[in-house]
Motif scaffolding. Structure first.
Motif, short mmCIF file in Angstrom:
data_model
loop_
_atom_site.label_atom_id
_atom_site.label_comp_id
_atom_site.label_asym_id
_atom_site.label_seq_id
_atom_site.Cartn_x
_atom_site.Cartn_y
_atom_site.Cartn_z
N TYR A 1 7.66 -2.66 3.80
CA TYR A 1 7.47 -3.73 3.60
C TYR A 1 8.20 -4.66 3.01
N TYR A 2 9.31 -5.28 4.01
CA TYR A 2 10.34 -6.22 3.65
C TYR A 2 9.93 -7.63 3.84
N VAL A 3 9.91 -8.53 2.61
CA VAL A 3 9.12 -9.70 2.77
C VAL A 3 9.71 -10.52 1.69
N ALA A 4 9.74 -11.90 1.85
CA ALA A 4 9.99 -12.85 0.80
C ALA A 4 8.81 -13.07 0.14
N SER A 5 8.58 -13.30 -1.10
CA SER A 5 7.41 -13.49 -1.95
C SER A 5 7.65 -14.47 -2.94
N ASP B 1 4.26 -15.61 -7.72
CA ASP B 1 3.01 -15.45 -8.06
C ASP B 1 2.37 -14.59 -6.64
N GLY B 2 3.18 -14.02 -6.02
CA GLY B 2 2.93 -13.06 -5.11
C GLY B 2 2.30 -13.51 -3.66
N TYR B 3 2.89 -14.81 -3.39
CA TYR B 3 2.55 -15.42 -1.93
C TYR B 3 3.82 -15.10 -1.15
N ILE B 4 3.53 -15.06 0.35
CA ILE B 4 4.40 -14.79 1.37
C ILE B 4 4.35 -16.05 2.30
N TRP C 1 9.97 -1.56 10.09
CA TRP C 1 9.86 -2.91 9.02
C TRP C 1 8.71 -3.60 9.13
N LEU C 2 7.82 -3.58 8.17
CA LEU C 2 6.65 -4.45 8.20
C LEU C 2 6.92 -5.90 7.76
N VAL C 3 6.82 -6.76 8.73
CA VAL C 3 7.08 -8.32 8.41
C VAL C 3 5.98 -8.78 7.55
N GLY C 4 4.86 -8.65 7.97
CA GLY C 4 3.47 -9.25 7.28
C GLY C 4 2.78 -9.27 8.48
N GLY C 5 1.38 -9.96 8.33
CA GLY C 5 1.30 -10.59 6.99
C GLY C 5 0.43 -9.95 6.16
N GLY C 6 -0.12 -10.60 5.36
CA GLY C 6 -0.77 -10.11 4.00
C GLY C 6 -2.00 -9.04 4.55
N ALA D 1 -0.48 -5.83 5.98
CA ALA D 1 0.04 -5.35 5.01
C ALA D 1 -1.11 -4.33 4.34
N HIS D 2 -2.10 -5.29 3.90
CA HIS D 2 -3.26 -4.58 3.25
C HIS D 2 -3.75 -3.56 3.93
N SER D 3 -3.84 -3.57 5.23
CA SER D 3 -4.53 -2.62 6.09
C SER D 3 -3.85 -1.26 6.07
N LEU D 4 -2.31 -1.60 6.04
CA LEU D 4 -1.36 -0.37 6.21
C LEU D 4 -0.98 0.00 4.92
N LEU D 5 -1.49 -0.37 3.77
CA LEU D 5 -1.24 0.04 2.60
C LEU D 5 -1.12 1.44 2.28
N PRO D 6 -1.95 2.25 2.74
CA PRO D 6 -1.76 3.73 2.46
C PRO D 6 -0.71 4.36 3.09
N GLU D 7 -0.02 3.45 3.93
CA GLU D 7 1.18 4.18 4.58
C GLU D 7 2.38 3.54 4.30
N ILE D 8 2.41 2.51 3.49
CA ILE D 8 3.49 1.82 2.98
C ILE D 8 4.34 2.73 2.18
N ASP D 9 5.59 3.00 2.34
CA ASP D 9 6.29 3.96 1.52
C ASP D 9 7.16 3.36 0.58
N ARG D 10 7.69 2.02 1.08
CA ARG D 10 8.47 1.29 0.33
C ARG D 10 8.51 -0.34 0.47
N LEU D 11 8.64 -0.94 -0.65
CA LEU D 11 8.34 -2.54 -0.83
C LEU D 11 9.60 -2.86 -1.00
N VAL D 12 10.39 -3.64 -0.36
CA VAL D 12 11.56 -4.79 -0.60
C VAL D 12 11.20 -6.08 -0.83
N LEU D 13 11.16 -6.58 -1.86
CA LEU D 13 10.46 -8.04 -2.11
C LEU D 13 11.74 -8.82 -2.49
N LYS D 14 11.99 -10.00 -1.58
CA LYS D 14 12.73 -10.96 -1.93
C LYS D 14 12.21 -12.00 -2.65
N GLN D 15 12.24 -11.89 -4.16
CA GLN D 15 11.47 -12.74 -4.85
C GLN D 15 11.95 -13.93 -5.36
#
Length: 192
Positions: free
Chosen positions: A6-10, A13-16, A129-134, A137-151
């Protein structure tokens, strides 16, 4: 085995995206600077949409990903910009039960998102690459191996959260951090 990233800008406070769910790129949420573009071109050039790749002279296969996954609302951001496939250089899947307008170069997944991602992860190739949305991402959370957050350093108070769904706990550990001149911190977390 391929990883789901999940590679996404955030925001801090955790919003995409903002409350309207529109394209968050640029002011005021996620301003894009030269250091941001240099980072993306150097590390994740395949995540640039086709018009940006062309403008920047980026070509060839990606370093990290060969497949992009996104939910309907994320996909519609590209449609609103006139792009029926913003990532023609990648295998492109859109998860939606309601999408009607389809580009033949895109696979629409109408159900069983977790099962489809498990199938994709078992195939040969680069990471997913999981773009989103939220919500996706939540439904795929059990399969997400890595988060890359552009905070980014903005706080917006409400909008589309990084993960939008019922309470669950999943643990990740910080495995990398890059500070860009723009003030953006690129944080990498791997599943524990």
């Amino acid at each position: 085995m391929r990883k789901l990233v999940y590679y996404v800008a955030s925001t801090l406070d955790g919003y995409i995206a903002g409350p309207d769910g529109g394209d968050p790129s640029g002011e005021p949420y996620f301003p894009v600077t030269k250091s941001d573009i240099d980072f993306i071109v150097g590390q994740y050039p395949e995540t640039l949409p086709a018009p940006a790749r062309q403008a920047l002279g980026v070509s060839g296969p990606g370093h990290v990903f060969d497949t992009v996954l996104e939910g309907r609302a994320s996909y519609e951001v590209g449609l609103a910009a006139g792009l029926s496939n913003a990532y023609p250089h990648l295998r492109h899947l859109v998860f939606s039960t309601t999408l009607t307008a389809e580009d033949p170069s895109i696979e629409v997944v109408r159900g069983q998102a977790l099962e489809r991602v498990r199938e994709l992860k078992s195939e040969e190739g680069k990471n997913l690459w999981l773009v989103g949305g939220g919500t996706l991402a939540h439904s795929l959370l059990p399969e997400i191996d890595r988060l890359v957050l552009k905070q980014h350093s903005s706080i917006i108070g409400s909008g589309i959260p990084l993960f939008n769904g019922p309470f669950q706990i999943h643990s990740f550990r910080l495995s990398g951090e890059t500070a860009l001149d723009s003030g953006v911190r690129v944080l990498t977390y791997d599943r524990v």
